[in-house]
Design an enzyme around this catalytic site. Structure first.
Site, PDB file in Angstrom:
ATOM      1  N   GLY A 107       4.745   8.080 -11.567  1.00 52.86           N
ATOM      2  CA  GLY A 107       3.677   8.827 -10.914  1.00 52.86           C
ATOM      3  C   GLY A 107       2.576   7.890 -10.467  1.00 52.86           C
ATOM      4  O   GLY A 107       2.287   6.888 -11.115  1.00 52.86           O
TER       5      GLY A 107
ATOM      6  N   ILE B 226       2.294   4.667 -19.951  1.00 52.43           N
ATOM      7  CA  ILE B 226       2.313   4.545 -21.420  1.00 52.43           C
ATOM      8  C   ILE B 226       2.000   3.121 -21.856  1.00 52.43           C
ATOM      9  O   ILE B 226       2.664   2.191 -21.411  1.00 52.43           O
ATOM     10  CB  ILE B 226       3.699   4.914 -21.987  1.00 52.43           C
ATOM     11  CG1 ILE B 226       4.125   6.296 -21.521  1.00 52.43           C
ATOM     12  CG2 ILE B 226       3.697   4.827 -23.504  1.00 52.43           C
ATOM     13  CD1 ILE B 226       5.566   6.634 -21.905  1.00 52.43           C
TER      14      ILE B 226
ATOM     15  N   LYS C 107      14.457  -1.759 -17.759  1.00 49.79           N
ATOM     16  CA  LYS C 107      13.329  -1.546 -18.671  1.00 49.79           C
ATOM     17  C   LYS C 107      13.693  -1.916 -20.117  1.00 49.79           C
ATOM     18  O   LYS C 107      12.895  -2.538 -20.808  1.00 49.79           O
ATOM     19  CB  LYS C 107      12.854  -0.096 -18.570  1.00 49.79           C
ATOM     20  CG  LYS C 107      12.190   0.184 -17.204  1.00 49.79           C
ATOM     21  CD  LYS C 107      11.932   1.667 -16.998  1.00 49.79           C
ATOM     22  CE  LYS C 107      11.205   1.938 -15.690  1.00 49.79           C
ATOM     23  NZ  LYS C 107      11.146   3.387 -15.384  1.00 49.79           N
TER      24      LYS C 107
ATOM     25  N   ASP D 187      17.810   1.765 -13.604  1.00 49.85           N
ATOM     26  CA  ASP D 187      16.372   1.649 -13.830  1.00 49.85           C
ATOM     27  C   ASP D 187      16.073   1.483 -15.329  1.00 49.85           C
ATOM     28  O   ASP D 187      15.355   0.570 -15.742  1.00 49.85           O
ATOM     29  CB  ASP D 187      15.685   2.916 -13.278  1.00 49.85           C
ATOM     30  CG  ASP D 187      14.201   2.990 -13.584  1.00 49.85           C
ATOM     31  OD1 ASP D 187      13.431   2.329 -12.871  1.00 49.85           O
ATOM     32  OD2 ASP D 187      13.813   3.702 -14.535  1.00 49.85           O
TER      33      ASP D 187
ATOM     34  N   TYR E  41       0.837  -1.204   0.000  1.00 49.65           N
ATOM     35  CA  TYR E  41       0.000   0.000   0.000  1.00 49.65           C
ATOM     36  C   TYR E  41       0.870   1.251   0.000  1.00 49.65           C
ATOM     37  O   TYR E  41       0.688   2.168   0.788  1.00 49.65           O
ATOM     38  CB  TYR E  41      -0.952  -0.024   1.206  1.00 49.65           C
ATOM     39  CG  TYR E  41      -2.089   0.978   1.101  1.00 49.65           C
ATOM     40  CD1 TYR E  41      -3.066   0.847   0.120  1.00 49.65           C
ATOM     41  CD2 TYR E  41      -2.174   2.064   1.975  1.00 49.65           C
ATOM     42  CE1 TYR E  41      -4.106   1.758   0.016  1.00 49.65           C
ATOM     43  CE2 TYR E  41      -3.215   2.991   1.875  1.00 49.65           C
ATOM     44  CZ  TYR E  41      -4.173   2.832   0.892  1.00 49.65           C
ATOM     45  OH  TYR E  41      -5.194   3.732   0.788  1.00 49.65           O
TER      46      TYR E  41
END
Lengths: 404, 404
Positions: B297, B131, B200, B196, B9
């Site tokens: 975000g 995205i 990806k 990071d 959470y």
């Protein structure tokens, strides 16, 4: 083995055959069985083409062949495409189409028919050519409620506007160049008057809001009145002029229109130039997303059609498209739609009257333009602008500014 | 009723609960039945939160509840996420995750497990935040063979580079500002050293080429060495410096790397600024496409996770992800990877030697930089550059230029 039939052996139809041939190994791997073009339907004689052995002129042969499970419709126009697509679905065959006229006019009905038959009616290529936009709206942006879709949806007009901006040439001259290069048709009205973009924004709006938008209801203006001088002002404002199809939901109202608009350097569509298309979407949780790519062309469009064929082949007897209702979406009066307005008046216009009528405006001067007075209004309703501008006898031009 | 459990959470977990609550009407309509967050698992005490009544600390409660059909894993890190995801699939529950570490390291295994159980392991949010890129690669670009994927995959570094370019400030200063604004972590290595972005691009490369790419094999450089002076040169070249994750297939070789690169005004990623991400894909028939949006975000990322939940709910007992093989993809030696190279040498460097060693180069001068000699090489192999540059004792800097 997945047997398909291709209706129409024009640019896109031959592209579909070519893509399936070129990438057969990876395509067959993804489907899990080989895909095979069994028939190509065309009125013309195809005996001198690579598909001579597949050519038929009688659609009943395709309809009555139970081995054919997917029909690719790339004829364009509403008829006979609509009859053919309906018959295909009624005969238990899924349909993949690139035909924006068909989808804009009959999409809701064909989606409902496909669903009732547990088949698929897929149309990724009908908007944005190769750009994935129908499937993302249908399957990726599902957690969102869509606030806005704004797109550069027509490659021909984007090429013309890009050339006008880059080279400082006028519309007629660039159109001639585009026609010579094959980027524009001899009869370019469908592109330059915005009719093509209109059908595409109608499809996207129907999909985003789940109800049928009649393209005839979408206020549509083309780019024929855009001049070299407008381009100079856009440059002075650090903006670009683009032909946009846009729809926005504000409260319970959905506004939609197609017209040339100015966009600023921070708009995600600002870098979409030449024959490329771009589609901007704002969702209530995802925020801004944008999809960019070739909006037309043989292979990019065929790529999208074949992706639909693959999806249909992987989903036999399973409907995967979110349908939109046949219920009509009543678009709100664009008089209530808000923009800023860029306005050009003759030099001798009464500037104190401009201030009196429009309040605070931003004056704009452009290099080499001396005989005019131009300004940008604050954000205001279309109907208020139209009312206020009546106070001026002579208006040289107006372009709306898209304010995010 | 679709019952789901949310593991973690934190920012994204609370975002998932919020998105499901905010858009419950449209989400439930799309699924065809209501979705309900039955449990939220967290080590911390959630009694003061809106999910107090759903809080559990014992994962067995979730695993043993047959009503729970989907587990949302947003803990981050490989463990306990890997154990939890494996157990969920073994207990007949599909998994949606935003966890790039988990997907990069264990994706192939979890995809295979999900497939064997006729369930789904979905991870749209693990790359590019909101995205849509995983689903388009998996379901839209299926007619294509992918030649290249190049992305701006990390919002923190893109914010830093954008600020450096716009404001002419140095890395350390902008980093401090980004930390103050919450855009960068107190320990920013995962972002600024490229770790990071590395995970990806490893995920995207695995998906594009169908085999497991180990992220440890991807050559990775961060942005800590980029200076104010580099930005001045980039401006002089009419280019931008971006941290790119890139993989290209050339013949049978796949190259992958993460490093700061210069891109020109015509590159589709040129307009991707601030915290936004963009992913460029080139396919052999579709040509160039690009996807743009918020790369991180709370709500954008949650939007992607919830879209996966909706997909999982609509595909109960039907595996929909193209899996990639657990077989290792051996990346080719980046020594063979070709770029142009932008190079900075001290002012007194022997220019005739530069010409002798590198052949024709393009000299570059930047406003306010007087004590250096800078140039751009022709396109050449990385290993050739590395060999040739040894001829110079002092090299002030080098940035690769991405040539499409």
């Amino acid at each position: 083995m997945i047997n398909i039939a291709v209706l129409g052996y024009g640019t896109i139809g031959s592209g579909v055959v070519e893509v399936i041939e070129t990438n057969h190994e990876s395509i067959n791997h993804k489907i899990g069985e080989p895909v095979h073009v069994k028939y190509v339907l065309d009125k013309r004689d195809l005996s001198d083409t690579p598909v001579a052995s597949k050519a038929v002129t009688d659609y009943d042969i395709i309809l009555n062949d139970d081995e054919v499970s997917i029909v690719v419709e790339v004829l364009g126009g509403v008829e006979p495409a609509y009859t053919f697509a309906t018959q295909a679905l009624e005969h238990g065959k899924s349909v993949a189409t690139s035909n924006k006229e068909l989808v804009a006019e009959k999409g809701a009905e064909l989606l409902a028919l496909a669903k009732s038959k547990n088949l698929n009616f897929l149309f990724e290529a009908s908007v944005g050519g190769g750009i994935p936009i129908i499937r993302p709206l249908n399957q990726s942006l599902t957690a969102d409620e869509i606030n806005e879709i704004t797109g550069i949806l027509n490659g021909t007009t984007n090429y013309i506007l890009t050339k006008m901006a880059d080279e400082g040439t006028d519309f007629d001259e660039v159109l001639k160049d585009a026609q010579n290069k094959g980027y524009a048709e001899l009869h370019p009205e469908a592109d330059v008057e915005g009719y093509d973009a209109c059908r595409k924004i109608a499809i996207l709006t129907s999909l985003a809001f789940g109800m049928q938008v009649d393209y005839e209801d979408v206020h549509t203006e083309g780019i024929t009145k855009i001049t070299e001088t407008d381009m100079k002002y856009a440059k002075a404002l650090n903006m670009s002029i683009k032909l946009l199809g846009t729809s926005k939901k504000i409260g319970d109202n959905v506004y939609a229109m197609v017209c040339p608009m100015m966009i600023g350097k921070n708009h995600p569509l600002i870098g979409v130039n030449d024959v490329f298309n771009g589609i901007f979407v704002n969702g209530n949780v995802i925020g801004d997303v944008m999809f960019y790519g070739a909006g037309a062309g043989k292979l990019p469009t065929a790529s999208a059609v074949v992706a639909d064929v693959i999806d249909a082949a992987k989903h036999k007897e399973r409907n995967i498209m979110q349908i939109w209702s046949e219920k009509k979406l009543h678009l709100a009066d664009i008089g209530e739609f808000e923009h800023k307005f860029f306005v050009r008046l003759p030099k001798d216009s009464d500037r104190s009257k401009v201030k009196e009528v429009f309040g605070d405006v931003e004056e704009v001067s452009a290099e080499g333009v001396t005989d005019e007075f131009a300004f940008v209004t604050l954000k205001m309703k279309e109907k208020d602008y139209q009312e206020k501008i009546k106070a001026f006898d002579s208006v040289l031009g107006m372009i709306r500014i898209n304010v995010k």
